[in-house]
Design a protein around this motif. Structure first.
Motif, PDB file in Angstrom:
ATOM      1  N   GLU A   3       0.848  -1.194   0.000  1.00 23.88           N
ATOM      2  CA  GLU A   3       0.000   0.000   0.000  1.00 23.88           C
ATOM      3  C   GLU A   3       0.881   1.241   0.000  1.00 23.88           C
ATOM      4  O   GLU A   3       2.073   1.171   0.303  1.00 23.88           O
ATOM      5  N   ARG A   4       0.210   2.369  -0.270  1.00 23.73           N
ATOM      6  CA  ARG A   4       0.837   3.678  -0.079  1.00 23.73           C
ATOM      7  C   ARG A   4       0.015   4.451   0.950  1.00 23.73           C
ATOM      8  O   ARG A   4      -1.203   4.305   1.000  1.00 23.73           O
ATOM      9  N   THR A   5       0.697   5.274   1.721  1.00 23.90           N
ATOM     10  CA  THR A   5       0.004   6.125   2.680  1.00 23.90           C
ATOM     11  C   THR A   5       0.648   7.497   2.675  1.00 23.90           C
ATOM     12  O   THR A   5       1.824   7.639   2.329  1.00 23.90           O
ATOM     13  N   LEU A   6      -0.143   8.521   3.026  1.00 24.03           N
ATOM     14  CA  LEU A   6       0.430   9.861   3.145  1.00 24.03           C
ATOM     15  C   LEU A   6       0.857  10.101   4.583  1.00 24.03           C
ATOM     16  O   LEU A   6       0.090   9.862   5.521  1.00 24.03           O
ATOM     17  N   SER A   7       2.080  10.560   4.739  1.00 21.58           N
ATOM     18  CA  SER A   7       2.620  10.938   6.045  1.00 21.58           C
ATOM     19  C   SER A   7       2.961  12.416   6.015  1.00 21.58           C
ATOM     20  O   SER A   7       3.457  12.927   5.005  1.00 21.58           O
ATOM     21  N   ILE A   8       2.672  13.103   7.111  1.00 21.21           N
ATOM     22  CA  ILE A   8       3.113  14.497   7.268  1.00 21.21           C
ATOM     23  C   ILE A   8       3.903  14.600   8.567  1.00 21.21           C
ATOM     24  O   ILE A   8       3.403  14.225   9.632  1.00 21.21           O
ATOM     25  N   ILE A   9       5.128  15.092   8.467  1.00 18.85           N
ATOM     26  CA  ILE A   9       5.879  15.481   9.658  1.00 18.85           C
ATOM     27  C   ILE A   9       5.481  16.930   9.935  1.00 18.85           C
ATOM     28  O   ILE A   9       5.710  17.829   9.123  1.00 18.85           O
ATOM     29  N   LYS A  10       4.812  17.137  11.068  1.00 23.90           N
ATOM     30  CA  LYS A  10       4.140  18.408  11.360  1.00 23.90           C
ATOM     31  C   LYS A  10       5.129  19.483  11.840  1.00 23.90           C
ATOM     32  O   LYS A  10       6.293  19.179  12.153  1.00 23.90           O
ATOM     33  N   PRO A  11       4.655  20.752  11.897  1.00 22.23           N
ATOM     34  CA  PRO A  11       5.563  21.860  12.233  1.00 22.23           C
ATOM     35  C   PRO A  11       6.339  21.670  13.540  1.00 22.23           C
ATOM     36  O   PRO A  11       7.501  22.083  13.634  1.00 22.23           O
ATOM     37  N   ASP A  12       5.731  21.045  14.548  1.00 23.53           N
ATOM     38  CA  ASP A  12       6.441  20.875  15.829  1.00 23.53           C
ATOM     39  C   ASP A  12       7.649  19.953  15.674  1.00 23.53           C
ATOM     40  O   ASP A  12       8.727  20.237  16.195  1.00 23.53           O
ATOM     41  N   ALA A  13       7.472  18.864  14.923  1.00 17.67           N
ATOM     42  CA  ALA A  13       8.568  17.906  14.758  1.00 17.67           C
ATOM     43  C   ALA A  13       9.646  18.449  13.826  1.00 17.67           C
ATOM     44  O   ALA A  13      10.839  18.195  14.028  1.00 17.67           O
ATOM     45  N   VAL A  14       9.245  19.233  12.815  1.00 21.31           N
ATOM     46  CA  VAL A  14      10.237  19.899  11.955  1.00 21.31           C
ATOM     47  C   VAL A  14      11.046  20.872  12.807  1.00 21.31           C
ATOM     48  O   VAL A  14      12.283  20.897  12.748  1.00 21.31           O
ATOM     49  N   ALA A  15      10.351  21.656  13.660  1.00 26.91           N
ATOM     50  CA  ALA A  15      11.027  22.648  14.500  1.00 26.91           C
ATOM     51  C   ALA A  15      11.993  21.989  15.475  1.00 26.91           C
ATOM     52  O   ALA A  15      13.036  22.557  15.794  1.00 26.91           O
ATOM     53  N   ARG A  16      11.674  20.787  15.933  1.00 24.69           N
ATOM     54  CA  ARG A  16      12.601  20.151  16.883  1.00 24.69           C
ATOM     55  C   ARG A  16      13.670  19.294  16.213  1.00 24.69           C
ATOM     56  O   ARG A  16      14.362  18.506  16.863  1.00 24.69           O
ATOM     57  N   ASP A 111      -2.735  18.605  19.687  1.00 27.29           N
ATOM     58  CA  ASP A 111      -2.627  19.479  18.509  1.00 27.29           C
ATOM     59  C   ASP A 111      -1.239  19.382  17.891  1.00 27.29           C
ATOM     60  O   ASP A 111      -1.103  19.154  16.683  1.00 27.29           O
ATOM     61  N   ALA A 112      -0.213  19.578  18.714  1.00 28.79           N
ATOM     62  CA  ALA A 112       1.171  19.466  18.231  1.00 28.79           C
ATOM     63  C   ALA A 112       1.600  18.024  18.429  1.00 28.79           C
ATOM     64  O   ALA A 112       2.321  17.690  19.363  1.00 28.79           O
ATOM     65  N   ASN A 113       1.124  17.140  17.531  1.00 26.11           N
ATOM     66  CA  ASN A 113       1.346  15.706  17.749  1.00 26.11           C
ATOM     67  C   ASN A 113       2.283  15.066  16.728  1.00 26.11           C
ATOM     68  O   ASN A 113       2.181  13.881  16.423  1.00 26.11           O
ATOM     69  N   ALA A 114       3.187  15.874  16.195  1.00 31.12           N
ATOM     70  CA  ALA A 114       4.386  15.422  15.458  1.00 31.12           C
ATOM     71  C   ALA A 114       4.133  14.898  14.046  1.00 31.12           C
ATOM     72  O   ALA A 114       4.897  15.209  13.132  1.00 31.12           O
ATOM     73  N   VAL A 115       3.125  14.064  13.877  1.00 36.43           N
ATOM     74  CA  VAL A 115       2.928  13.407  12.574  1.00 36.43           C
ATOM     75  C   VAL A 115       1.444  13.222  12.273  1.00 36.43           C
ATOM     76  O   VAL A 115       0.612  13.130  13.178  1.00 36.43           O
ATOM     77  N   HIS A 116       1.146  13.141  10.987  1.00 40.50           N
ATOM     78  CA  HIS A 116      -0.169  12.728  10.497  1.00 40.50           C
ATOM     79  C   HIS A 116       0.024  11.522   9.592  1.00 40.50           C
ATOM     80  O   HIS A 116       1.024  11.444   8.875  1.00 40.50           O
ATOM     81  N   GLY A 117      -0.936  10.608   9.612  1.00 38.10           N
ATOM     82  CA  GLY A 117      -0.917   9.499   8.663  1.00 38.10           C
ATOM     83  C   GLY A 117      -2.321   9.165   8.220  1.00 38.10           C
ATOM     84  O   GLY A 117      -3.262   9.248   9.015  1.00 38.10           O
ATOM     85  N   SER A 118      -2.463   8.778   6.963  1.00 38.82           N
ATOM     86  CA  SER A 118      -3.785   8.419   6.430  1.00 38.82           C
ATOM     87  C   SER A 118      -4.392   7.292   7.262  1.00 38.82           C
ATOM     88  O   SER A 118      -3.680   6.416   7.747  1.00 38.82           O
ATOM     89  N   ASP A 119      -5.729   7.299   7.401  1.00 40.80           N
ATOM     90  CA  ASP A 119      -6.374   6.303   8.267  1.00 40.80           C
ATOM     91  C   ASP A 119      -7.085   5.174   7.525  1.00 40.80           C
ATOM     92  O   ASP A 119      -7.608   4.268   8.170  1.00 40.80           O
ATOM     93  N   SER A 120      -7.114   5.212   6.190  1.00 37.49           N
ATOM     94  CA  SER A 120      -7.767   4.138   5.424  1.00 37.49           C
ATOM     95  C   SER A 120      -7.257   4.211   3.988  1.00 37.49           C
ATOM     96  O   SER A 120      -6.685   5.227   3.572  1.00 37.49           O
ATOM     97  N   PRO A 121      -7.470   3.161   3.196  1.00 34.92           N
ATOM     98  CA  PRO A 121      -7.041   3.206   1.789  1.00 34.92           C
ATOM     99  C   PRO A 121      -7.698   4.348   1.017  1.00 34.92           C
ATOM    100  O   PRO A 121      -7.038   4.993   0.191  1.00 34.92           O
ATOM    101  N   GLU A 122      -8.976   4.621   1.290  1.00 38.71           N
ATOM    102  CA  GLU A 122      -9.682   5.699   0.581  1.00 38.71           C
ATOM    103  C   GLU A 122      -9.066   7.055   0.937  1.00 38.71           C
ATOM    104  O   GLU A 122      -8.839   7.904   0.074  1.00 38.71           O
ATOM    105  N   THR A 123      -8.810   7.250   2.240  1.00 39.67           N
ATOM    106  CA  THR A 123      -8.195   8.500   2.687  1.00 39.67           C
ATOM    107  C   THR A 123      -6.794   8.637   2.118  1.00 39.67           C
ATOM    108  O   THR A 123      -6.385   9.724   1.696  1.00 39.67           O
ATOM    109  N   ALA A 124      -6.052   7.551   2.094  1.00 39.95           N
ATOM    110  CA  ALA A 124      -4.681   7.595   1.582  1.00 39.95           C
ATOM    111  C   ALA A 124      -4.669   8.058   0.126  1.00 39.95           C
ATOM    112  O   ALA A 124      -3.864   8.914  -0.245  1.00 39.95           O
ATOM    113  N   GLU A 125      -5.578   7.529  -0.671  1.00 40.05           N
ATOM    114  CA  GLU A 125      -5.612   7.917  -2.081  1.00 40.05           C
ATOM    115  C   GLU A 125      -5.916   9.410  -2.224  1.00 40.05           C
ATOM    116  O   GLU A 125      -5.243  10.135  -2.964  1.00 40.05           O
TER     117      GLU A 125
END
Ligand code: CMP
Length: 140
Positions: A3-16, A111-125
């Motif tokens: 599978e593929r999933t979208l990951s986001i490293i959020k502003p707090d984790a980039v800043a640290r 809120d400042a929870n470091a990362v986001h990740g898709s929660d299902s195949p539909e969301t990932a797409e």
């Protein structure tokens, strides 16, 4: 399945300065980074990306936080990538996240929870299409 999933490293984790450590954890677990870009999201972009949460009480704080600094958006690919990434991230609220998960180790608040990740195949797409064109993804 692969599978593929979208990951986001959020502003707090980039800043640290945690981008490298977070990507290393993905790689050590067998996920591959097949696309990546640093972006500072506009308010309109963040509102659209998180449109599913529009009616939630935390929506304005979420959009404010996600536009507060640059983020690293990536596509991760691998066996069972969506579930695997969610395991690596841990619970949304870092106070509930298990030891050794990204949110336990790097996040301060829900809120400042470091990362986001898709929660299902539909969301990932949908989320992958939101940030990347097909020719920006370098699948194995
Ligand atoms: P994320 O995976 O990016 O998806 C939506 C975000 O909203 C979530 O991570 C949290 O950072 C944030 N958020 C803030 N409050 C809540 C809440 N009560 N429930 C879920 N998500 C929340």
């Amino acid at each position: 399945a692969v599978e593929r999933t979208l990951s986001i490293i959020k502003p707090d984790a980039v800043a640290r300065n945690a981008i490298g450590e977070i990507l290393a954890r993905f790689e050590r677990s067998g996920l591959r980074v097949v696309a990546a870009r640093m972006v500072q999201m506009s308010t309109e972009q963040a509102e659209s990306f998180y449109a599913v949460h529009r009616e939630r009480p935390f929506f304005n704080d979420l959009v404010g936080f996600m536009t507060s600094g640059p983020v690293l958006v990536q596509v991760l690919e691998g066996e069972d990538a969506i579930r695997k990434n969610r395991e690596i991230m841990g619970e949304t609220n870092p106070k509930e996240a298990a030891a050794g998960t990204l949110r336990h180790d790097f996040a301060e608040s829900i809120d400042a929870n470091a990362v986001h990740g898709s929660d299902s195949p539909e969301t990932a797409e949908r989320e992958i299409d939101f940030f990347f064109k097909a020719d920006e993804i370098f699948s194995r």
